[in-house]
Design a protein around this motif. Sequence first.
Motif, PDB file in Angstrom:
ATOM      1  N   ARG A  89     116.934 114.839  65.895  1.00 34.47           N
ATOM      2  CA  ARG A  89     116.748 113.756  66.905  1.00 34.47           C
ATOM      3  C   ARG A  89     115.244 113.455  66.703  1.00 34.47           C
ATOM      4  N   ALA A  90     114.346 114.681  66.795  1.00 37.81           N
ATOM      5  CA  ALA A  90     112.963 114.267  66.803  1.00 37.81           C
ATOM      6  C   ALA A  90     112.492 113.792  65.510  1.00 37.81           C
ATOM      7  N   ALA A  91     113.108 114.284  64.360  1.00 35.62           N
ATOM      8  CA  ALA A  91     112.666 113.930  63.113  1.00 35.62           C
ATOM      9  C   ALA A  91     112.908 112.392  63.010  1.00 35.62           C
ATOM     10  N   VAL A  92     114.031 111.815  63.619  1.00 37.03           N
ATOM     11  CA  VAL A  92     114.487 110.577  63.408  1.00 37.03           C
ATOM     12  C   VAL A  92     113.313 109.670  64.120  1.00 37.03           C
ATOM     13  N   VAL A  93     113.170 110.101  65.728  1.00 43.03           N
ATOM     14  CA  VAL A  93     112.207 109.535  66.410  1.00 43.03           C
ATOM     15  C   VAL A  93     110.966 109.325  65.581  1.00 43.03           C
ATOM     16  N   ALA A  94     110.409 110.540  64.842  1.00 46.80           N
ATOM     17  CA  ALA A  94     109.232 110.368  64.297  1.00 46.80           C
ATOM     18  C   ALA A  94     109.054 109.336  63.343  1.00 46.80           C
ATOM     19  N   ARG A  95     110.035 109.297  62.571  1.00 48.72           N
ATOM     20  CA  ARG A  95     109.945 108.442  61.258  1.00 48.72           C
ATOM     21  C   ARG A  95     110.662 106.822  61.443  1.00 48.72           C
ATOM     22  N   HIS A  96     111.198 106.580  62.914  1.00 43.85           N
ATOM     23  CA  HIS A  96     111.728 105.420  63.173  1.00 43.85           C
ATOM     24  C   HIS A  96     110.917 104.375  63.491  1.00 43.85           C
ATOM     25  N   PRO A  97     111.032 103.159  63.204  1.00 42.28           N
ATOM     26  CA  PRO A  97     109.890 102.069  63.549  1.00 42.28           C
ATOM     27  C   PRO A  97     110.267 101.556  64.786  1.00 42.28           C
ATOM     28  N   HIS A  98     111.560 101.926  65.630  1.00 40.28           N
ATOM     29  CA  HIS A  98     111.586 101.352  66.886  1.00 40.28           C
ATOM     30  C   HIS A  98     111.317 102.163  67.945  1.00 40.28           C
ATOM     31  N   VAL A  99     110.871 101.528  68.918  1.00 38.98           N
ATOM     32  CA  VAL A  99     110.541 102.329  70.412  1.00 38.98           C
ATOM     33  C   VAL A  99     111.726 103.172  70.979  1.00 38.98           C
ATOM     34  N   THR A 100     112.907 102.484  70.528  1.00 38.20           N
ATOM     35  CA  THR A 100     114.180 103.152  71.143  1.00 38.20           C
ATOM     36  C   THR A 100     115.143 103.159  70.123  1.00 38.20           C
ATOM     37  N   PRO A 101     115.214 103.960  69.108  1.00 40.26           N
ATOM     38  CA  PRO A 101     116.073 104.062  68.113  1.00 40.26           C
ATOM     39  C   PRO A 101     117.511 104.757  68.770  1.00 40.26           C
ATOM     40  N   CYS A 102     118.572 103.972  67.879  1.00 40.44           N
ATOM     41  CA  CYS A 102     119.745 104.145  68.195  1.00 40.44           C
ATOM     42  C   CYS A 102     120.242 105.662  67.516  1.00 40.44           C
ATOM     43  N   ILE A 103     120.483 106.557  68.500  1.00 45.66           N
ATOM     44  CA  ILE A 103     120.824 108.073  67.982  1.00 45.66           C
ATOM     45  C   ILE A 103     121.749 108.415  68.868  1.00 45.66           C
TER      46      ILE A 103
END
Length: 132
Positions: A89-103
């Motif tokens: 989850r942390a890796a996705v959040v760090a690379r994702h352009p959205h403020v609130t990514p869907c995970i």
Amino acid sequence: MKAPGAAPPGGDEAGSPEVLLVYVTMPDEAGDGVAARTLARALVEQGLAAGVNVLCGARSVYRWRGEIREAGECLLLAQVAAPAFAAFRAAVVARHPHVTPCILGLAVAAGHAPFVRWIRENSAAENSAENS
């Protein structure tokens, strides 16, 4: 010859809460899937996911800050061992352009035992340090 303790070739492993199917969406307005494939590769290379299926061509309709919006997206379905989820989850959040990514981490109720084992063996939080 079967390895000691190995499941039968077609065996199921009922109740595998230690394995998750993680649903992630990634913007894809260009329609080329590059960002989603790049993210998927990074997650596998870091040992945070055993594998990631990238399905592009989705069109999402959602509410954001009081407005109804539409966007082209790729869907990622990642096979993740539960202990690796926080790092995933942390890796996705760090690379994702959205403020609130869907995970969303969805517990696997049952699965093919050899595949479940493969997921556990190929996605662990400690793998990320080895593969950095």
